[in-house]
Scaffold this motif. Structure first.
Motif, PDB file in Angstrom:
ATOM      1  N   GLU A 182     -31.000  15.913  22.900  1.00 15.86           N
ATOM      2  CA  GLU A 182     -30.400  17.081  22.247  1.00 15.86           C
ATOM      3  C   GLU A 182     -31.491  18.033  21.772  1.00 15.86           C
ATOM      4  O   GLU A 182     -32.610  17.612  21.482  1.00 15.86           O
ATOM      5  N   ARG A 183     -31.092  19.289  21.656  1.00 19.56           N
ATOM      6  CA  ARG A 183     -31.901  20.257  20.934  1.00 19.56           C
ATOM      7  C   ARG A 183     -31.403  20.141  19.505  1.00 19.56           C
ATOM      8  O   ARG A 183     -30.337  20.663  19.171  1.00 19.56           O
ATOM      9  N   VAL A 184     -32.098  19.379  18.685  1.00 15.98           N
ATOM     10  CA  VAL A 184     -31.560  19.010  17.372  1.00 15.98           C
ATOM     11  C   VAL A 184     -31.700  20.171  16.382  1.00 15.98           C
ATOM     12  O   VAL A 184     -32.809  20.633  16.106  1.00 15.98           O
ATOM     13  N   ILE A 189     -24.177  19.065  14.262  1.00 16.82           N
ATOM     14  CA  ILE A 189     -23.660  17.899  14.975  1.00 16.82           C
ATOM     15  C   ILE A 189     -24.732  17.284  15.893  1.00 16.82           C
ATOM     16  O   ILE A 189     -24.693  16.087  16.186  1.00 16.82           O
ATOM     17  N   THR A 190     -25.713  18.092  16.323  1.00 18.31           N
ATOM     18  CA  THR A 190     -26.724  17.602  17.264  1.00 18.31           C
ATOM     19  C   THR A 190     -27.526  16.436  16.686  1.00 18.31           C
ATOM     20  O   THR A 190     -27.947  15.545  17.418  1.00 18.31           O
ATOM     21  N   GLN A 269     -31.813  27.004  14.452  1.00 21.80           N
ATOM     22  CA  GLN A 269     -30.518  27.483  14.007  1.00 21.80           C
ATOM     23  C   GLN A 269     -30.022  26.593  12.891  1.00 21.80           C
ATOM     24  O   GLN A 269     -30.350  25.414  12.847  1.00 21.80           O
ATOM     25  N   ILE A 270     -29.236  27.170  12.002  1.00 17.91           N
ATOM     26  CA  ILE A 270     -28.638  26.356  10.937  1.00 17.91           C
ATOM     27  C   ILE A 270     -27.138  26.663  10.863  1.00 17.91           C
ATOM     28  O   ILE A 270     -26.714  27.773  11.189  1.00 17.91           O
ATOM     29  N   PRO A 271     -26.336  25.687  10.442  1.00 16.75           N
ATOM     30  CA  PRO A 271     -24.904  25.952  10.312  1.00 16.75           C
ATOM     31  C   PRO A 271     -24.639  26.819   9.078  1.00 16.75           C
ATOM     32  O   PRO A 271     -25.135  26.521   8.001  1.00 16.75           O
ATOM     33  N   VAL A 272     -23.897  27.883   9.283  1.00 22.86           N
ATOM     34  CA  VAL A 272     -23.597  28.813   8.196  1.00 22.86           C
ATOM     35  C   VAL A 272     -22.086  28.798   7.973  1.00 22.86           C
ATOM     36  O   VAL A 272     -21.301  28.805   8.930  1.00 22.86           O
ATOM     37  N   TYR A 321     -20.575  20.917   8.232  1.00 21.72           N
ATOM     38  CA  TYR A 321     -21.975  20.940   7.822  1.00 21.72           C
ATOM     39  C   TYR A 321     -22.505  19.509   7.696  1.00 21.72           C
ATOM     40  O   TYR A 321     -21.908  18.683   7.005  1.00 21.72           O
ATOM     41  N   SER A 322     -23.591  19.210   8.367  1.00 18.46           N
ATOM     42  CA  SER A 322     -24.254  17.907   8.328  1.00 18.46           C
ATOM     43  C   SER A 322     -23.271  16.734   8.513  1.00 18.46           C
ATOM     44  O   SER A 322     -23.145  15.864   7.663  1.00 18.46           O
TER      45      SER A 322
END
Ligand code: NAG
Ligand code: NAG
Length: 428
Positions: A182-184, A189-190, A269-272, A321-322
């Motif tokens: 994965e591209r973590v 979710i990655t 990238q981060i989840p927003v 998120y996470s």
């Protein structure tokens, strides 16, 4: 998530830069002071190889560190103020290009295990992205020939890091690279998928392991393989996970949809959070939260892979998120999962679950003694004066360790675990 990857990339980058700058200034100052005052008493720090351990070079006895001897601890502190050289990813890639030499020089061939350990193989999922030298040390500390080890490196990792991981997998027959990478992205979710990818490869391995454990690049074992096997046998098939009732704040993580947004570049990238509410979890699943780190029985993992309910829960978790911090914690309470913990059962906190020992700054003094290393985003990176506490506290793995913060702690842990492994595997 929070424990291995930066909470906020932007902030952490700045923090790392500032810390590096501060550290650099300190080193320069220290070097200058040394030049003037103590030139005759300081030896230069030579690059670290297995035969030339820092503790030996500097006359530090790990038994004295364990016994909290003030002179030994003082020596470890003065060593911390120096720029101790660490191997870079290219060095590890190079070292593993000659497997015969690598295995002999690192002592892999002298690992002893007992019959009890051989009948109780373990599986590891190592989700890592940088610092090959530390990954190599973690692997060496948990390595025995009968276990099986999956390494998931990040598709964003540097070519030298990837070469080093491939080198390790090439040299050790029971170490392999995850078949799916994965591209973590932090808190997405990655991170969870990386572990799931390794788990599904591990299930297909001919090694009939009893438990699966996941580690990141700043974890370190606190038990030898022999000791861990004894403790895992005592679980009688139960898994070991943190699982607590969510706070209102934590509920936000899955009651709204999150979208991946670029943090600094397309690579990070981060989840927003969006303003779109999410439907409740499928099948009336009751939510629990906990840690991304687990010790799972083979039966538990097998259930996770075959259950359509788990599949639905995983898809539902994709835009949360996470999700790694609620997926496992919720699953252990799942109706029908092997050695299920009932939803009515009290919270299993991170202190009750032995999987990972993390020292949070705001709990120091009440739950545990103060950090003797440094804090990074409220988490302690342990120092040598915590060696005894770490080994006696009761947990199986610690987070976080970094030889750049305290090289003596990592070496002494390695030494103590080797002693215990030798003692226990020959005693049987
Ligand atoms: C370290 O100290 C212990 C006990 O004080 C001793 O038994 C051991 O031989 C010492 N190790 C070294 C390398 O000097
Ligand atoms: C690794 O090996 C290559 C070729 O053998 C060499 O050119 C390079 O300098 C080495 N790198 C390190 C860091 O030792």
């Amino acid at each position: 998530m929070r424990r291995c990857v930066g909470r906020k990339w932007r902030k952490s980058r700045l923090f790392i830069f500032m810390s590096a700058l501060a550290f650099f200034c300190l080193v320069i100052r220290y070097a200058k002071v040394c030049e003037n005052i103590c030139l005759s008493t300081t030896e230069p720090s030579a690059p670290q190889t297995n035969r030339q351990r820092l503790t030996e070079q500097h006359g530090i006895n790990c038994s004295d560190i364990y016994d909290m001897d003030p002179v030994a601890l003082g020596k470890s502190l003065s060593l911390r103020r120096r720029a101790v050289p660490v191997l870079d990813d290219e060095d590890i890639a190079n070292a593993t290009s000659d497997c015969g030499l690598y295995l002999a020089s690192k002592g892999y061939r002298s690992v002893h295990t007992s019959a009890a350990e051989q009948e109780f193989p373990l599986a590891y999922s190592l989700v890592v992205h940088k610092d090959a030298a530390m990954v190599e040390r973690i692997l060496r500390a948990i390595y025995v020939p009968q276990n099986i080890y999956c390494i998931h490196y990040d598709l964003k990792s540097s070519p030298h890091f990837i070469a080093a991981m491939k080198g390790l997998a090439h040299c050790l027959p029971n170490v392999f690279i995850s078949s799916r990478l994965e591209r973590v992205q932090y808190a997405s979710i990655t991170r969870l998928l990386a572990d799931l990818n390794c788990l599904s490869d591990l299930m297909e391995s001919p090694v009939k392991w009893k438990y699966a454990i996941n580690l990141c690049g700043q974890d370190f074992p606190l038990r030898s393989n022999a000791e861990l096997v004894e403790e895992l046998k005592a679980l009688k098939g139960a898994s070991m996970l943190e699982s607590v009732r969510p706070s209102e704040l934590k509920k936000q993580r899955y009651s709204y949809r999150y979208e991946l947004k670029n943090a600094q570049s397309q690579y990070h990238q981060i989840p927003v959070k969006t303003d779109q509410a999410k439907p409740p979890p499928p099948h009336n699943i009751q939510m629990f939260v906990g840690s991304a780190y687990f010790t799972l029985s083979r039966e538990f993992v097998s259930f996770v892979q075959s259950s359509p309910l788990v599949k639905d829960f995983l898809s539902w978790s994709e835009d949360t998120y996470s999700p790694d911090e609620h997926f496992w914690a919720t699953l252990i309470r799942f109706p029908g999962i092997p050695s299920e913990v009932l939803p009515s059962h009290p919270d299993i906190s991170d202190m009750l679950s032995k999987t990972r020992l993390v020292k949070w700054q705001y709990m120091e003094g009440s739950l545990y003694p103060s950090c003797t290393g440094i804090h990074v985003r409220s988490v302690c990176i342990y120092g040598a004066a915590e060696l005894r506490w770490l080994l006696n506290e009761g947990h199986w793995f610690a987070n976080k360790l970094d030889p750049r913060v305290d090289p003596v702690l990592v070496e002494c842990l390695e030494e103590k675990l080797e002693e215990r492994q030798r003692g226990m595997s020959t005693a049987h």
